[in-house]
Design an enzyme around this catalytic site. Sequence first.
Site, PDB file in Angstrom:
ATOM      1  CG  HIS A   5      -0.651  27.571  20.415  1.00 22.91           C
ATOM      2  ND1 HIS A   5       0.282  26.573  20.545  1.00 22.91           N
ATOM      3  CD2 HIS A   5      -0.045  28.708  20.849  1.00 22.91           C
ATOM      4  CE1 HIS A   5       1.404  27.091  21.043  1.00 22.91           C
ATOM      5  NE2 HIS A   5       1.231  28.377  21.222  1.00 22.91           N
ATOM      6  CG  HIS A  64       5.184  27.391  23.063  1.00 25.94           C
ATOM      7  ND1 HIS A  64       4.677  27.424  24.343  1.00 25.94           N
ATOM      8  CD2 HIS A  64       4.516  28.339  22.369  1.00 25.94           C
ATOM      9  CE1 HIS A  64       3.757  28.375  24.422  1.00 25.94           C
ATOM     10  NE2 HIS A  64       3.641  28.939  23.246  1.00 25.94           N
TER      11      HIS A  64
END
Lengths: 333, 333
Positions: free
Chosen positions: A57, A219
């Site tokens: 991320h 995700h």
Amino acid sequence: MKKIINDPETVVTDSLRGLAAAHSDLLRVEYDPAVVVRADAPVRGRVAVISGGGSGHEPLHGGFVGQGMLDAAVPGAVFTSPTPDAVQAAVNATTTDAGALLIVKNYTGDVLNFETAGELASADGLDVRSVVIDDDVAVADSTFTAGRRGVGGTVLLEKIAGAAAGRGDRLDDVEAVARKVIGQVRSIGVALTAPTVPHVGEPSFELGPDEIEFGIGIHGEPGRERIPAEPADALVSRMLDALVEDLPFHQGDDVLLFTNSMGGTPLLELYLAHGIAERLLGERGINVRRRLVGPYITSLEMQGISLTLLRLDDELTDLWDSPVNTPALRWGV
Amino acid sequence: MKKIINDPETVVTDSLRGLAAAHSDLLRVEYDPAVVVRADAPVRGRVAVISGGGSGHEPLHGGFVGQGMLDAAVPGAVFTSPTPDAVQAAVNATTTDAGALLIVKNYTGDVLNFETAGELASADGLDVRSVVIDDDVAVADSTFTAGRRGVGGTVLLEKIAGAAAGRGDRLDDVEAVARKVIGQVRSIGVALTAPTVPHVGEPSFELGPDEIEFGIGIHGEPGRERIPAEPADALVSRMLDALVEDLPFHQGDDVLLFTNSMGGTPLLELYLAHGIAERLLGERGINVRRRLVGPYITSLEMQGISLTLLRLDDELTDLWDSPVNTPALRWGV
């Protein structure tokens, strides 16, 4: 799968070596377990603000370690929660008598592992508190989550909590302002393509050539629905509808608008979406007082964007504006 | 083609509206023709530094308009040179008796159109000079170029020339330091995937699932060769070989290393590549004194990276370090 890596097993460590080399003025990296630590930590009298979570991320969280933001970040494997001992190492590297605030995104593994680490730290006599952020309005429960997911609001929370700690607030007050942010921030994301996790080797999901996942998780978790691709005006309007009605935001509210790239979306498209969002919020009588535009909480190479709205008051505005010096966010210094 | 746009014909204008909304403290946008202008321009006594080129490479160039960098940026259509009248509008919006330096990437259309605009400005009595950057070592001539292409070095050039203008250097001196940068900077890029231009609607080229284009241009122009995908260590080593032997860089040189994402490459991979490059340069005895890591000159959503090396002396180091405040680069303020 084509990626610029050596080995899926060492990708996080190998990447941290680059982060450490590029930003040795701001941070240092410990490798076993992996922790990114602010260069001047620990500082006596300053509350430590710590976050972490699965890698993939970036710049979240390691790119936000530095003056006025995080004291430490704990990177797990890609899309995998960090272990309790790694969180504990971050606490030990940064926490003094002033205590620490752990910022936890609401995923089951993260919540458990940060909680365990917090208990270990408490047993050592440290005053360690946790806040859990769950700003994603898309869905009530999700693949890795009971309750809502923690997404874009995390970036704003880390900035504001770090600013509060940096000006010398006590742990009670840092925690209180963090809880205020969590209460006032909402996010929604969309995906045009799927990310590929290195140790998996194929895309996390399949999307048709004209499909968009509305309400995507960071995700690649499913959102609310698959919709046909539509013009940016319609898509951004749909996203704002979901956000505004959730808190809800009202006419006359002052807000920070954060237009985030999920990683693979060109800046050309990101600014285009941002411009639409500003215009539509203006039409609703919601006042955009602060902005953040860029790839700040990503999902590897996934194409898509998220919008985050934070309702501002004077305190949150001042804390947002205060100086920050990290690899990914920098102003006022 | 899935993109977050309304209409390929208006994508640049629509995106500029977002840039203007997000950064009204730093810049303003004129729309007909499209020009991004520093908020405080024109400033009497300060040399104007102006650049531009096709859109699709954001944050280049509009994201570099602001204090200590560009006075104006001229965005053409995606991957298309701006027209002479747009360049002329940028000159007129920013240029005083102190004159202007036009920074031109070496593409045939850009060179012609900036040259024409410069002649028009000279006919108006303004002192306008141009420098052409051609830092890409990949190939001698290319799809849109006679001679080498201008790529990543452009970012460093815009920062350093803008800093020279900002400290009050006269046009002769700003031009001289720009030419010094051009003489000391080299770049090389690779692509893992192709970009899709909105008004074309399909990828610019085809790459096999295990192929990398070595020496890619920022418009997807062919490089030196197609190579099989290889580990990051080998790929970065191959890139540095091409760079170091070209200038050449020598043992003992001080350099700035710029590790750039072409747009679609995750930061996880970008920092990984940066770490390898720092290590390999260290093994060669080349001293990395300054770094820049991020997506600063992109090719829409293309996955890939470029490496740029600039040989530093005290003057270039000081100019690099001086404060800058733009949407995409910010420090010291």
